[in-house]
Design a protein around this motif. Structure first.
Motif: not given
Ligand SMILES: Cc1cc2nc3c(=O)[nH]c(=O)nc-3n(C[C@H](O)[C@H](O)[C@H](O)COP(=O)(O)O)c2cc1C
Length: 212
Positions: A17, A188, A193
């Motif tokens: 991320p 994610q 996310h």
């Protein structure tokens, strides 16, 4: 009756991320990092984007176009100025772009003001297009009704067959979207996310993170 749903895709969200500290301070540079990665992996197909426009009353419409260049002057695409999107951009010069890069579970949302590029830029790009595309763009009044397909095809063919160079028609050219909002979304696991938002602040960009 039992409802049926489209099955959930089995994504594994492979990428690390980004968070608002790691993200590049300049959203155009952050775009470049993701775009270049996608372009390599997608064999040049990463430039497909959805373009949303809205008419005077605010009713939206959406279609795919190809990104042809991105610089600090904006995100460039080409089309027929008389098409539905062209008419809507005349009425309301605000638009949104969406890139979806499935491989890495990324989407980028970009919003801003749209303006026509100079004739020189449109003519230069038009001159590099294949002759068949030039003939198509010259003959077509994009998004208008087509009463006679075979006549249309004949006109294109005739133009392709003529020896003279095909000039960029007045009705065809580029637009650039000058971004005033970017969001970078990284899928994610567990739908947690990452979403990094960039907004203008005092001549610079402010980064923040949004809830997934
Ligand atoms: C992948 C893809 C790329 C496209 N690229 C363009 C483009 O760069 N310019 C364009 O005018 N139309 C492009 N089209 C066609 C548009 O999606 C659309 O049909 C057309 O521009 C008319 O839209 P409008 O009636 O909303 O103006 C593309 C379509 C696809 C599926």
């Amino acid at each position: 009756m039992t409802e049926s749903y489209i099955p959930r895709a089995n994504y594994d969200f492979p990428d690390q991320p980004i968070n608002s500290d790691q993200a590049h301070p300049d959203p155009l540079e952050q775009f470049r990092i993701w775009f270049e990665k996608e372009s390599i992996e997608a064999d040049g197909d990463g430039n497909r984007m959805a373009l949303a426009t809205a008419d005077r009353s605010g009713s939206p419409s959406l279609r795919m176009v190809l990104l042809k260049q991105y610089t600090s002057n904006g995100f460039l695409f080409f089309t027929d100025y008389r098409s539905r999107k062209g008419i809507e951009l005349d009425q309301n010069p605000h638009a949104a772009l969406l890139f979806y890069w499935e491989r890495r579970q990324r989407q980028v949302r970009i919003e801003g003001r749209v303006e026509k590029v100079s004739r020189e830029v449109s003519e230069d790009y038009f001159s590099r297009r294949p002759r068949a595309s030039q003939a198509g763009a010259t003959t077509s009044h994009q998004s208008a009704p087509l009463p006679d397909r075979s006549r249309f095809e004949q006109q294109v063919e005739t133009l392709v067959g003529q020896g003279d160079p095909i000039d960029c028609p007045e009705h065809w050219g580029g637009y650039r979207l000058v971004a005033d909002r970017y969001e970078f979304w990284q899928g994610q696991p567990g739908r947690i996310h990452r979403r990094i938002l960039y907004q203008p602040e005092g001549g610079d960009w402010h980064r923040s993170e949004l809830q997934p």
